[in-house]
Design a protein around this motif. Structure first.
Motif, PDB file in Angstrom:
ATOM      1  N   PRO A 190       8.411  37.826  56.878  1.00 18.27           N
ATOM      2  CA  PRO A 190       8.790  39.045  56.162  1.00 18.27           C
ATOM      3  C   PRO A 190       7.897  40.211  56.565  1.00 18.27           C
ATOM      4  CG  PRO A 190       7.496  37.608  54.749  1.00 18.27           C
ATOM      5  CD  PRO A 190       7.675  36.875  56.049  1.00 18.27           C
ATOM      6  N   ASP A 191       8.016  41.310  55.836  1.00 14.21           N
ATOM      7  CA  ASP A 191       7.242  42.510  56.170  1.00 14.21           C
ATOM      8  C   ASP A 191       5.752  42.343  55.904  1.00 14.21           C
ATOM      9  OD1 ASP A 191       9.531  43.777  56.942  1.00 14.21           O
ATOM     10  OD2 ASP A 191       9.891  44.716  54.999  1.00 14.21           O
ATOM     11  N   GLN A 192       5.382  41.354  55.092  1.00 14.17           N
ATOM     12  CA  GLN A 192       3.983  41.096  54.779  1.00 14.17           C
ATOM     13  C   GLN A 192       3.710  39.596  54.961  1.00 14.17           C
ATOM     14  OE1 GLN A 192       1.539  43.309  53.966  1.00 14.17           O
ATOM     15  NE2 GLN A 192       2.945  45.041  54.115  1.00 14.17           N
ATOM     16  N   PRO A 193       2.450  39.205  55.161  1.00 12.05           N
ATOM     17  CA  PRO A 193       2.129  37.777  55.291  1.00 12.05           C
ATOM     18  C   PRO A 193       2.639  36.985  54.087  1.00 12.05           C
ATOM     19  CG  PRO A 193       0.232  39.109  55.878  1.00 12.05           C
ATOM     20  CD  PRO A 193       1.252  40.059  55.327  1.00 12.05           C
ATOM     21  N   ARG A 194       3.111  35.776  54.337  1.00 13.29           N
ATOM     22  CA  ARG A 194       3.695  34.966  53.261  1.00 13.29           C
ATOM     23  C   ARG A 194       2.989  33.627  53.118  1.00 13.29           C
ATOM     24  NH1 ARG A 194       9.940  34.846  52.416  1.00 13.29           N
ATOM     25  NH2 ARG A 194       9.239  36.707  51.302  1.00 13.29           N
ATOM     26  N   HIS A 195       2.621  33.306  51.880  1.00 10.48           N
ATOM     27  CA  HIS A 195       2.147  31.960  51.561  1.00 10.48           C
ATOM     28  C   HIS A 195       3.376  31.150  51.204  1.00 10.48           C
ATOM     29  CE1 HIS A 195      -0.007  29.030  48.704  1.00 10.48           C
ATOM     30  NE2 HIS A 195      -0.199  28.632  49.955  1.00 10.48           N
ATOM     31  N   MET A 196       3.659  30.104  51.979  1.00 12.14           N
ATOM     32  CA  MET A 196       4.926  29.399  51.843  1.00 12.14           C
ATOM     33  C   MET A 196       4.837  28.159  50.959  1.00 12.14           C
ATOM     34  SD  MET A 196       6.424  29.890  55.691  1.00 12.14           S
ATOM     35  CE  MET A 196       8.099  29.600  55.169  1.00 12.14           C
ATOM     36  N   SER A 197       3.733  27.438  51.020  1.00 10.00           N
ATOM     37  CA  SER A 197       3.603  26.201  50.238  1.00 10.00           C
ATOM     38  C   SER A 197       3.063  26.513  48.843  1.00 10.00           C
ATOM     39  CB  SER A 197       2.695  25.207  50.965  1.00 10.00           C
ATOM     40  OG  SER A 197       1.445  25.793  51.272  1.00 10.00           O
ATOM     41  N   VAL A 198       3.877  27.185  48.069  1.00 13.70           N
ATOM     42  CA  VAL A 198       3.471  27.620  46.723  1.00 13.70           C
ATOM     43  C   VAL A 198       3.325  26.425  45.781  1.00 13.70           C
ATOM     44  CG1 VAL A 198       4.129  29.030  44.734  1.00 13.70           C
ATOM     45  CG2 VAL A 198       4.602  29.846  47.057  1.00 13.70           C
ATOM     46  N   ALA A 199       4.279  25.494  45.852  1.00 11.91           N
ATOM     47  CA  ALA A 199       4.331  24.380  44.896  1.00 11.91           C
ATOM     48  C   ALA A 199       4.336  23.054  45.649  1.00 11.91           C
ATOM     49  CB  ALA A 199       5.574  24.501  44.027  1.00 11.91           C
ATOM     50  N   ILE A 200       3.292  22.255  45.446  1.00 11.87           N
ATOM     51  CA  ILE A 200       3.149  20.965  46.123  1.00 11.87           C
ATOM     52  C   ILE A 200       3.148  19.859  45.077  1.00 11.87           C
ATOM     53  CG2 ILE A 200       1.680  19.584  47.646  1.00 11.87           C
ATOM     54  CD1 ILE A 200       0.555  22.222  48.749  1.00 11.87           C
ATOM     55  N   ASP A 201       3.870  18.775  45.379  1.00 10.71           N
ATOM     56  CA  ASP A 201       4.002  17.704  44.383  1.00 10.71           C
ATOM     57  C   ASP A 201       2.660  17.122  43.953  1.00 10.71           C
ATOM     58  OD1 ASP A 201       3.458  16.443  46.786  1.00 10.71           O
ATOM     59  OD2 ASP A 201       5.188  15.083  46.733  1.00 10.71           O
ATOM     60  N   LYS A 202       1.708  17.022  44.872  1.00 12.73           N
ATOM     61  CA  LYS A 202       0.388  16.460  44.532  1.00 12.73           C
ATOM     62  C   LYS A 202      -0.295  17.264  43.432  1.00 12.73           C
ATOM     63  CE  LYS A 202      -4.100  15.224  46.500  1.00 12.73           C
ATOM     64  NZ  LYS A 202      -4.952  15.174  47.710  1.00 12.73           N
ATOM     65  N   TYR A 203      -0.021  18.565  43.395  1.00 14.78           N
ATOM     66  CA  TYR A 203      -0.637  19.451  42.394  1.00 14.78           C
ATOM     67  C   TYR A 203       0.363  19.831  41.304  1.00 14.78           C
ATOM     68  CZ  TYR A 203      -3.767  19.693  46.382  1.00 14.78           C
ATOM     69  OH  TYR A 203      -4.583  19.365  47.441  1.00 14.78           O
ATOM     70  N   LYS A 204       1.314  18.940  41.061  1.00 14.01           N
ATOM     71  CA  LYS A 204       2.304  19.098  39.993  1.00 14.01           C
ATOM     72  C   LYS A 204       3.128  20.383  40.167  1.00 14.01           C
ATOM     73  CE  LYS A 204      -0.471  16.404  36.755  1.00 14.01           C
ATOM     74  NZ  LYS A 204      -1.156  16.359  35.444  1.00 14.01           N
ATOM     75  N   PHE A 205       3.350  20.748  41.428  1.00 11.13           N
ATOM     76  CA  PHE A 205       4.169  21.916  41.784  1.00 11.13           C
ATOM     77  C   PHE A 205       3.656  23.210  41.147  1.00 11.13           C
ATOM     78  CE2 PHE A 205       7.114  18.309  42.317  1.00 11.13           C
ATOM     79  CZ  PHE A 205       7.466  18.507  43.645  1.00 11.13           C
ATOM     80  N   LYS A 206       2.346  23.325  41.067  1.00 10.03           N
ATOM     81  CA  LYS A 206       1.734  24.540  40.533  1.00 10.03           C
ATOM     82  C   LYS A 206       0.791  25.141  41.569  1.00 10.03           C
ATOM     83  CE  LYS A 206       1.911  23.172  35.660  1.00 10.03           C
ATOM     84  NZ  LYS A 206       1.123  22.901  34.436  1.00 10.03           N
ATOM     85  N   LEU A 207       0.764  26.456  41.632  1.00 13.89           N
ATOM     86  CA  LEU A 207      -0.145  27.150  42.536  1.00 13.89           C
ATOM     87  C   LEU A 207      -1.581  26.902  42.080  1.00 13.89           C
ATOM     88  CD1 LEU A 207      -0.335  29.199  44.942  1.00 13.89           C
ATOM     89  CD2 LEU A 207      -0.400  31.008  43.209  1.00 13.89           C
ATOM     90  N   LEU A 208      -2.428  26.475  43.003  1.00 16.24           N
ATOM     91  CA  LEU A 208      -3.797  26.110  42.631  1.00 16.24           C
ATOM     92  C   LEU A 208      -4.593  27.303  42.130  1.00 16.24           C
ATOM     93  CD1 LEU A 208      -4.765  23.571  45.450  1.00 16.24           C
ATOM     94  CD2 LEU A 208      -4.334  23.096  43.038  1.00 16.24           C
ATOM     95  N   TYR A 209      -4.504  28.428  42.849  1.00 17.15           N
ATOM     96  CA  TYR A 209      -5.199  29.652  42.437  1.00 17.15           C
ATOM     97  C   TYR A 209      -4.553  30.829  43.158  1.00 17.15           C
ATOM     98  CZ  TYR A 209      -7.792  28.518  46.737  1.00 17.15           C
ATOM     99  OH  TYR A 209      -8.139  28.176  48.027  1.00 17.15           O
ATOM    100  N   ASP A 210      -4.711  32.006  42.604  1.00 15.75           N
ATOM    101  CA  ASP A 210      -3.989  33.188  43.090  1.00 15.75           C
ATOM    102  C   ASP A 210      -4.322  33.535  44.543  1.00 15.75           C
ATOM    103  OD1 ASP A 210      -2.709  33.463  40.683  1.00 15.75           O
ATOM    104  OD2 ASP A 210      -4.119  34.943  39.882  1.00 15.75           O
ATOM    105  N   GLU A 211      -5.562  33.265  44.964  1.00 17.81           N
ATOM    106  CA  GLU A 211      -5.982  33.630  46.319  1.00 17.81           C
ATOM    107  C   GLU A 211      -5.652  32.549  47.347  1.00 17.81           C
ATOM    108  OE1 GLU A 211      -8.048  33.574  43.681  1.00 17.81           O
ATOM    109  OE2 GLU A 211      -8.074  35.725  43.210  1.00 17.81           O
ATOM    110  N   ASN A 212      -4.954  31.515  46.937  1.00 16.30           N
ATOM    111  CA  ASN A 212      -4.651  30.400  47.837  1.00 16.30           C
ATOM    112  C   ASN A 212      -3.736  30.851  48.976  1.00 16.30           C
ATOM    113  OD1 ASN A 212      -4.224  27.914  48.998  1.00 16.30           O
ATOM    114  ND2 ASN A 212      -2.969  27.102  47.339  1.00 16.30           N
ATOM    115  N   PHE A 213      -4.149  30.557  50.200  1.00 17.17           N
ATOM    116  CA  PHE A 213      -3.331  30.875  51.365  1.00 17.17           C
ATOM    117  C   PHE A 213      -3.318  29.695  52.335  1.00 17.17           C
ATOM    118  CE2 PHE A 213      -2.069  33.542  55.098  1.00 17.17           C
ATOM    119  CZ  PHE A 213      -0.941  34.092  54.534  1.00 17.17           C
ATOM    120  N   GLY A 214      -3.542  28.497  51.788  1.00 19.03           N
ATOM    121  CA  GLY A 214      -3.618  27.304  52.621  1.00 19.03           C
ATOM    122  C   GLY A 214      -2.316  26.537  52.652  1.00 19.03           C
TER     123      GLY A 214
END
Length: 368
Positions: free
Chosen positions: A191-215
């Motif tokens: 997109p027009d700006q960098p994108r964090h794609m793996s927002v929700a991962i099953d190991k972490y109960k499909f929740k974003l770990l922290y707002d600055e996460n870009f991994g």
């Protein structure tokens, strides 16, 4: 006098009426022309036309057809021959749509070490996933010599440089081998700006770990990645490089974007946690300065390709680096010598020799 003024007003009104009628007529004719044009191209709405009216290129749709949303992941460990026979249309790790011209040229970069079973599962899943999105893509798997601590960010930088030698990719996806997308509407585009794609991962109960996460999985255009000078080359071992990348994006006044978590959802393949980088906090803290970011990344990337093999399902790149150079760069950023010695598994005598050489060099360059 009054009569002349009245005649003048009447003439002005008549002129205005004529102008309005002419404008309406022009709009009507333009509408008719548009309708006729649309009728002539109906059924080919995605075609691109040259000035003479001939079809030049059939562009793939903006939103690929046939996407279903949630998809299954086959996690069984199958052999190479079975996977290769399944993807007859893939060669040299790449594929492009047969019936239309792809809107996006995407390089998928995967840092790798000792995860062959994961790689087979990854390739089996990702080729089918990417084909459905009608992309022109290639998958690059980048591997570092085993006697050097794993460095995810460095390998992404190498993958970026090697991929750009092969093709003019406009988009790059930085992808862990143990993460597989669960929704085919999670478009692997930039997109027009960098994108964090793996927002929700099953190991972490499909929740974003922290707002600055870009991994995990992220995407960025070629221009954006070059603007931020890529990843740092100094994060050896697990952790820190994705947080440093976040800092680089913010420093360059870019905005990280995310889509809905039910679409940006992933499953993580089970694995043993990698050895943590004992220097990650020191390197991360000293790397927040913009001038430091400009010196550490694509701009000072040094590596030697020992193998670059164009396999059927992926491009396999093996690289090595000068360990002494890596130690020198780290010593210019941190003060904790014992951690550095432990990280590179150096004997005390060997480390002291390297440290003395580094110190003499720094004094000679007046950097103390």
């Amino acid at each position: 006098m009054m009569r002349r003024m009245t005649v003048s007003v009447i003439q002005s009104s008549m002129s205005l009426t004529v102008v309005k009628k002419a404008a309406v007529l022009i709009i009507f004719l333009q509408t008719v022309h548009l309708v006729l044009w649309y009728s002539s191209v109906k059924g080919k709405p995605r075609a691109m036309y040259e000035q003479n009216g001939n079809i030049s290129v059939n562009i793939c749709p903006l939103i690929p057809q046939g996407l279903v949303g949630k998809i299954n992941v086959e996690k069984s460990n199958t052999d190479w021959l079975k996977i290769e026979s399944k993807y007859t249309m893939v060669s040299n790790g790449s594929h492009h749509p047969e019936n239309c011209s792809a809107r996006h040229k995407v390089a998928i970069l995967v840092p790798f070490r000792d995860r062959e079973s994961h790689l087979r599962i990854f390739l089996n899943h990702m080729h089918a996933f990417l084909m459905k999105q009608q992309l022109e893509y290639a998958i690059y798997v980048v591997e570092l010599d085993k006697d050097i601590p794993f460095n995810r960010g460095f390998l992404f930088n190498v993958g970026f440089m090697e991929a750009t030698k092969d093709k003019e990719f406009g988009c790059f996806v930085f992808h862990d081998v143990d993460l597989l997308p669960l929704n085919d509407q999670n478009l692997y585009q930039c997109p027009d700006q960098p994108r964090h794609m793996s927002v929700a991962i099953d190991k972490y109960k499909f929740k974003l770990l922290y707002d600055e996460n870009f991994g995990g999985v992220s995407s960025m255009s070629k221009d954006h990645f070059k603007t931020i000078n890529g990843y740092s080359n100094l994060f050896f071992g697990w952790g820190g490089e994705d947080d440093d990348l976040f800092n680089r994006i913010v420093s360059n006044k870019m905005i990280i974007t995310r889509i809905l978590s039910n679409i940006a959802s992933y499953t993580m393949l089970p694995h043993i946690h990698a050895s943590e980088n004992p220097l990650r906090y020191e390197v991360l803290t000293t790397g927040k300065n913009e001038s430091t970011q400009n010196k550490d990344g694509l701009s000072n990337l040094k590596y030697h390709v020992t193998e670059k093999i164009y396999r059927k399902l992926f491009v396999h790149i093996k690289v090595t680096i000068n360990k002494a150079d890596a130690i020198d760069q780290l010593k210019s950023r941190i003060k904790e010598s014992s951690k550095l010695q432990k990280l590179f598994n150096l004997s005390n005598s060997t480390f002291k020799k390297k440290l003395r050489k580094h110190t003499r060099s720094r004094i000679k360059q007046n950097k103390f």
